[in-house]
Structure formats: C-alpha cells, structure tokens
Design a protein around this motif. Structure first.
Motif, PDB file in Angstrom:
ATOM      1  N   GLU A  15     -10.651  13.483  11.870  1.00 33.09           N
ATOM      2  CA  GLU A  15      -9.189  13.073  11.856  1.00 33.09           C
ATOM      3  C   GLU A  15      -8.933  11.580  11.729  1.00 33.09           C
ATOM      4  O   GLU A  15      -7.880  11.204  10.831  1.00 33.09           O
ATOM      5  CB  GLU A  15      -8.348  13.503  12.975  1.00 33.09           C
ATOM      6  N   GLU A  16      -9.615  10.725  12.289  1.00 36.65           N
ATOM      7  CA  GLU A  16      -9.651   9.167  12.386  1.00 36.65           C
ATOM      8  C   GLU A  16      -9.911   8.585  11.084  1.00 36.65           C
ATOM      9  O   GLU A  16      -9.419   7.966  10.522  1.00 36.65           O
ATOM     10  CB  GLU A  16     -10.373   8.545  13.510  1.00 36.65           C
ATOM     11  N   VAL A  17     -11.109   9.277  10.527  1.00 38.77           N
ATOM     12  CA  VAL A  17     -11.702   8.857   9.146  1.00 38.77           C
ATOM     13  C   VAL A  17     -10.563   9.374   8.060  1.00 38.77           C
ATOM     14  O   VAL A  17     -10.272   8.456   7.204  1.00 38.77           O
ATOM     15  CB  VAL A  17     -12.811   9.321   8.954  1.00 38.77           C
ATOM     16  N   TYR A  18     -10.065  10.432   8.194  1.00 40.87           N
ATOM     17  CA  TYR A  18      -9.302  10.959   7.057  1.00 40.87           C
ATOM     18  C   TYR A  18      -7.828   9.904   6.941  1.00 40.87           C
ATOM     19  O   TYR A  18      -7.399   9.603   6.105  1.00 40.87           O
ATOM     20  CB  TYR A  18      -8.517  12.262   7.526  1.00 40.87           C
ATOM     21  N   ILE A  19      -7.443   9.617   8.224  1.00 40.18           N
ATOM     22  CA  ILE A  19      -6.207   8.653   8.364  1.00 40.18           C
ATOM     23  C   ILE A  19      -6.400   7.343   7.799  1.00 40.18           C
ATOM     24  O   ILE A  19      -5.959   6.770   7.033  1.00 40.18           O
ATOM     25  CB  ILE A  19      -5.573   8.655   9.989  1.00 40.18           C
ATOM     26  N   ILE A  25      -1.220   1.917   5.391  1.00 35.88           N
ATOM     27  CA  ILE A  25      -1.294   0.651   6.176  1.00 35.88           C
ATOM     28  C   ILE A  25      -2.600   0.293   6.772  1.00 35.88           C
ATOM     29  O   ILE A  25      -3.175  -0.727   6.932  1.00 35.88           O
ATOM     30  CB  ILE A  25      -0.361   0.921   7.358  1.00 35.88           C
ATOM     31  N   THR A  26      -3.274   1.666   7.204  1.00 34.55           N
ATOM     32  CA  THR A  26      -4.821   1.447   7.717  1.00 34.55           C
ATOM     33  C   THR A  26      -5.653   1.302   6.444  1.00 34.55           C
ATOM     34  O   THR A  26      -6.688   0.434   7.092  1.00 34.55           O
ATOM     35  CB  THR A  26      -5.058   3.122   8.191  1.00 34.55           C
ATOM     36  N   LEU A  27      -5.415   1.683   5.494  1.00 32.55           N
ATOM     37  CA  LEU A  27      -6.248   1.120   4.274  1.00 32.55           C
ATOM     38  C   LEU A  27      -6.302  -0.463   4.281  1.00 32.55           C
ATOM     39  O   LEU A  27      -7.244  -0.909   4.044  1.00 32.55           O
ATOM     40  CB  LEU A  27      -5.888   1.649   3.138  1.00 32.55           C
ATOM     41  N   LYS A  34      -4.377  -5.431  -0.227  1.00 32.59           N
ATOM     42  CA  LYS A  34      -3.138  -4.547  -0.405  1.00 32.59           C
ATOM     43  C   LYS A  34      -3.693  -3.027  -0.893  1.00 32.59           C
ATOM     44  O   LYS A  34      -4.604  -3.113  -1.861  1.00 32.59           O
ATOM     45  CB  LYS A  34      -2.258  -5.151  -1.446  1.00 32.59           C
ATOM     46  N   ALA A  35      -3.159  -2.085  -0.555  1.00 33.19           N
ATOM     47  CA  ALA A  35      -3.604  -0.783  -1.065  1.00 33.19           C
ATOM     48  C   ALA A  35      -2.156   0.162  -1.228  1.00 33.19           C
ATOM     49  O   ALA A  35      -1.291  -0.008  -0.516  1.00 33.19           O
ATOM     50  CB  ALA A  35      -4.391  -0.142   0.186  1.00 33.19           C
ATOM     51  N   GLU A  36      -2.287   1.086  -2.202  1.00 30.42           N
ATOM     52  CA  GLU A  36      -1.423   1.983  -2.596  1.00 30.42           C
ATOM     53  C   GLU A  36      -2.146   3.457  -2.791  1.00 30.42           C
ATOM     54  O   GLU A  36      -3.137   3.737  -3.154  1.00 30.42           O
ATOM     55  CB  GLU A  36      -0.857   1.666  -4.177  1.00 30.42           C
ATOM     56  N   MET A  37      -1.379   4.366  -1.584  1.00 34.00           N
ATOM     57  CA  MET A  37      -1.897   5.597  -1.386  1.00 34.00           C
ATOM     58  C   MET A  37      -1.101   6.410  -0.958  1.00 34.00           C
ATOM     59  O   MET A  37      -0.138   6.307  -0.189  1.00 34.00           O
ATOM     60  CB  MET A  37      -3.078   5.290  -0.340  1.00 34.00           C
ATOM     61  N   SER A  38      -1.279   7.874  -1.557  1.00 31.81           N
ATOM     62  CA  SER A  38      -0.236   8.767  -0.919  1.00 31.81           C
ATOM     63  C   SER A  38      -1.229  10.034  -1.060  1.00 31.81           C
ATOM     64  O   SER A  38      -2.162  10.183  -1.745  1.00 31.81           O
ATOM     65  CB  SER A  38       0.894   9.244  -2.035  1.00 31.81           C
ATOM     66  N   LEU A  47      -6.903   0.468  -4.569  1.00 30.54           N
ATOM     67  CA  LEU A  47      -7.528  -0.299  -3.470  1.00 30.54           C
ATOM     68  C   LEU A  47      -8.102  -1.547  -3.809  1.00 30.54           C
ATOM     69  O   LEU A  47      -8.489  -1.801  -5.074  1.00 30.54           O
ATOM     70  CB  LEU A  47      -8.540   0.848  -2.854  1.00 30.54           C
ATOM     71  N   TRP A  48      -8.412  -2.275  -2.817  1.00 27.76           N
ATOM     72  CA  TRP A  48      -8.931  -3.600  -3.209  1.00 27.76           C
ATOM     73  C   TRP A  48      -8.139  -4.270  -4.329  1.00 27.76           C
ATOM     74  O   TRP A  48      -8.886  -5.072  -5.167  1.00 27.76           O
ATOM     75  CB  TRP A  48     -10.392  -3.689  -3.274  1.00 27.76           C
ATOM     76  N   GLU A  49      -6.836  -4.428  -4.132  1.00 32.83           N
ATOM     77  CA  GLU A  49      -5.851  -5.088  -5.026  1.00 32.83           C
ATOM     78  C   GLU A  49      -6.340  -4.654  -6.821  1.00 32.83           C
ATOM     79  O   GLU A  49      -6.193  -5.406  -7.358  1.00 32.83           O
ATOM     80  CB  GLU A  49      -6.133  -6.792  -5.023  1.00 32.83           C
ATOM     81  N   GLY A  50      -6.442  -3.443  -6.514  1.00 29.57           N
ATOM     82  CA  GLY A  50      -6.590  -2.906  -8.091  1.00 29.57           C
ATOM     83  C   GLY A  50      -7.943  -2.941  -8.490  1.00 29.57           C
ATOM     84  O   GLY A  50      -8.368  -2.534  -9.667  1.00 29.57           O
ATOM     85  N   SER A  51      -9.118  -3.135  -7.623  1.00 28.20           N
ATOM     86  CA  SER A  51     -10.494  -3.027  -8.204  1.00 28.20           C
ATOM     87  C   SER A  51     -10.887  -1.499  -8.191  1.00 28.20           C
ATOM     88  O   SER A  51     -11.685  -1.079  -9.002  1.00 28.20           O
ATOM     89  CB  SER A  51     -11.250  -3.825  -7.033  1.00 28.20           C
TER      90      SER A  51
END
Length: 127
Positions: A15-19, A25-27, A34-38, A47-51
């Motif tokens: 559960e913690e790894v999934y989050i 925010i956790t990413l 900066k990370a974008e995730m949904s 992830l990693w500023e677009g890497s």
C-alpha cells in the motif's frame, strides 16, 4: 528490442509503495523533481522533469500499475508493468519493462536499479 524483468524488495507495505508510485506529491518527494501523475487510465504522466514520460494504462490499487513509456520514433510500445506483493521484509516489487530499444537497454536497466528503485528504497529507509 529488449525486455527487462526484475524483483526488488522494498522496506514498506504494498500500500505504501503504491502510494509512492501514484501520488504526485509523494513522487516529487522521493524523486526530488516535479512529477505529473494520475491514477486515471489514459492519463499522461511525467517523472524526473520529463526524463520519463508516457501514458497510464491500468491500475489495480495496491497491486499493479501498467504504463506505456514513450521512446520517440519506435514502432512498438514500451510497456512497464509493476506488480506489488506482500513480502516478509515489506513488499516485493516485480518490474517488467518490454520493448526497450537495444541502444537504450543498458541505461534503462541501470536507471531502474539505481535511480528508480534505489531512490524509492532510500525514501522508505528515511521514514
């Protein structure tokens, strides 16, 4: 094209790894960028500023994440499947990354080991 598959043991619950893998925010905390995730299938992520960029394909809460990672100019989709399993030391994380371009394989395998999973383990060790 090559495939990468490996099991990693993390000092946290599934559960913690999934989050940590799905909450933007956790990413940002464990990647340091900066990370974008949904968790909406079909949504784009970064992830990693677009890497690492791609599309989220499937989620099974606390158990599985399937993503398409983009490699520009490649004819086949590169698919990442992460499965989380309870383990006596926390969580077993199975990573399967298919259709990695041959010339990117060594960097990608090293990236999984050192940056992606290495940063995740360090994040949980600091908890």
């Amino acid at each position: 094209m090559k495939d990468f598959k490996k099991y990693f043991t993390l000092p946290a619950t599934p559960e913690e790894v999934y989050i940590a893998l799905t909450n933007p925010i956790t990413l940002e905390i464990w990647t340091g960028d900066k990370a974008e995730m949904s968790t909406q299938p079909g949504s784009e992520f970064s992830l990693w500023e677009g890497s690492i960029v791609g599309k989220n394909l499937e989620f099974e809460e606390n158990k599985k994440i399937v993503q398409q990672w983009y490699f520009e100019g490649e004819p086949e989709d590169s698919i990442v499947t992460i499965k989380l399993h309870p383990h006596k030391q926390g969580c077993s994380m199975e990573v399967r990354h298919t259709n990695i371009p041959d010339e990117a394989y060594e960097d990608m395998a090293q990236g999984w080991e050192e940056h992606y999973v290495g940063s995740l383990i360090a994040f949980f060790d600091e908890q």
